[in-house]
Design an enzyme around this catalytic site. Structure first.
Site, PDB file in Angstrom:
ATOM      1  N   TYR A   1       0.507  -1.256  -0.170  1.00  0.00           N
ATOM      2  CA  TYR A   1      -0.068   0.225  -0.367  1.00  0.00           C
ATOM      3  C   TYR A   1       1.046   1.349  -0.181  1.00  0.00           C
ATOM      4  O   TYR A   1       0.874   1.946  -0.716  1.00  0.00           O
ATOM      5  CB  TYR A   1      -0.863  -0.237   1.075  1.00  0.00           C
ATOM      6  CG  TYR A   1      -1.441   1.570   1.435  1.00  0.00           C
ATOM      7  CD1 TYR A   1      -2.781   1.600   0.542  1.00  0.00           C
ATOM      8  CD2 TYR A   1      -1.244   1.888   2.523  1.00  0.00           C
ATOM      9  CE1 TYR A   1      -3.311   2.183   0.840  1.00  0.00           C
ATOM     10  CE2 TYR A   1      -2.158   3.174   2.647  1.00  0.00           C
ATOM     11  CZ  TYR A   1      -3.184   3.849   1.410  1.00  0.00           C
ATOM     12  OH  TYR A   1      -3.645   4.892   1.832  1.00  0.00           O
TER      13      TYR A   1
ATOM     14  N   GLU B   1     -11.147   5.975   4.736  1.00  0.00           N
ATOM     15  CA  GLU B   1     -10.651   7.063   5.949  1.00  0.00           C
ATOM     16  C   GLU B   1     -11.707   6.769   6.600  1.00  0.00           C
ATOM     17  O   GLU B   1     -11.434   7.175   8.181  1.00  0.00           O
ATOM     18  CB  GLU B   1     -10.163   8.160   5.577  1.00  0.00           C
ATOM     19  CG  GLU B   1      -9.041   7.933   4.505  1.00  0.00           C
ATOM     20  CD  GLU B   1      -7.676   7.374   5.346  1.00  0.00           C
ATOM     21  OE1 GLU B   1      -8.036   8.160   6.325  1.00  0.00           O
ATOM     22  OE2 GLU B   1      -6.677   6.666   4.382  1.00  0.00           O
TER      23      GLU B   1
ATOM     24  N   TRP C   1      -4.799   1.653   9.919  1.00  0.00           N
ATOM     25  CA  TRP C   1      -5.138   1.844   8.613  1.00  0.00           C
ATOM     26  C   TRP C   1      -5.513   0.379   8.025  1.00  0.00           C
ATOM     27  O   TRP C   1      -5.608  -0.140   7.557  1.00  0.00           O
ATOM     28  CB  TRP C   1      -4.206   2.371   8.278  1.00  0.00           C
ATOM     29  CG  TRP C   1      -4.324   2.800   6.692  1.00  0.00           C
ATOM     30  CD1 TRP C   1      -3.455   2.044   5.386  1.00  0.00           C
ATOM     31  CD2 TRP C   1      -5.393   2.725   5.649  1.00  0.00           C
ATOM     32  NE1 TRP C   1      -4.440   2.036   4.588  1.00  0.00           N
ATOM     33  CE2 TRP C   1      -4.982   2.233   5.113  1.00  0.00           C
ATOM     34  CE3 TRP C   1      -7.018   3.318   6.157  1.00  0.00           C
ATOM     35  CZ2 TRP C   1      -6.339   2.889   3.371  1.00  0.00           C
ATOM     36  CZ3 TRP C   1      -8.141   3.423   5.335  1.00  0.00           C
ATOM     37  CH2 TRP C   1      -7.469   3.209   3.917  1.00  0.00           C
TER      38      TRP C   1
END
Length: 190
Positions: A19, A41, A49
């Site tokens: 990522y 988000e 995350w």
């Protein structure tokens, strides 16, 4: 050859490194992809995350690939089923906010031509390229994310606090917060 990454990606595992290496900080201008990032988000609020990234495919499946029109048309019953039987983060407010935000995003697109144009306005339509040398220098919010948050909230978006907006700006490439020592710092988009 040793590849130097931002500290958060160094020991975070293969998925987080991928990522970091290929997505985080790359300027994104596709409305669907921007809506996805804003939604994810928001789902991250209060969590890591890594938790959201591990469920990203499930979110894509549950929310029709983040197609704004299809998500805006989701029924309460469909959203309730996501709370009952999906691998998503089972927070009622977060689950329902994605549909509500899709409805606001439709209005934004009708008024501004695209979600891209609306969101990138906050950074003057060009990435902000920072040159941080240490992890502690990277802010959680900025005056720009504060303004974005206030504007999005006023428009009716939910789960768009300043910290979420800044994380969104980093993820979507509106801000390049790769450390100066990172191999991804200030690279042109792929």
């Amino acid at each position: 050859m040793i590849v130097r990454r931002c500290p958060w990606a160094e020991t975070a595992g293969a998925a987080m490194q991928a990522y970091h290496d290929t997505e985080w900080g790359v300027p994104q201008h596709d409305d669907r992809a921007l809506f996805e990032l804003l939604s994810l988000e928001g789902a991250q609020a209060g969590l890591s995350w890594r938790t959201v990234l591990a469920r990203r495919d499930a979110y894509r499946s549950a929310y029709h690939g983040f197609d704004i029109e299809r998500v805006a048309a989701m029924t309460d019953a469909e959203l309730e089923s996501l709370l009952a039987e999906s691998p998503l983060i089972r927070n009622r407010l977060k689950i329902f906010s994605v549909r509500d935000n899709a409805r606001i995003a439709r209005q934004v697109v009708a008024q501004h031509g695209s979600l891209d144009r609306y969101l990138w306005f906050f950074v003057g339509y060009a990435p902000i390229r920072n040159g941080w040398t240490g992890r502690g220098q990277v802010p959680a919010t900025t005056p720009v994310s504060d303004t974005m948050s206030k504007t999005l909230k006023k428009a009716g978006f939910r789960f768009v606090g300043s910290t979420i907006c800044y994380a969104f700006m980093q993820a979507s490439g509106m801000v390049d917060d790769h450390l100066a020592t990172c191999f991804r710092h200030a690279r042109e988009p792929r």
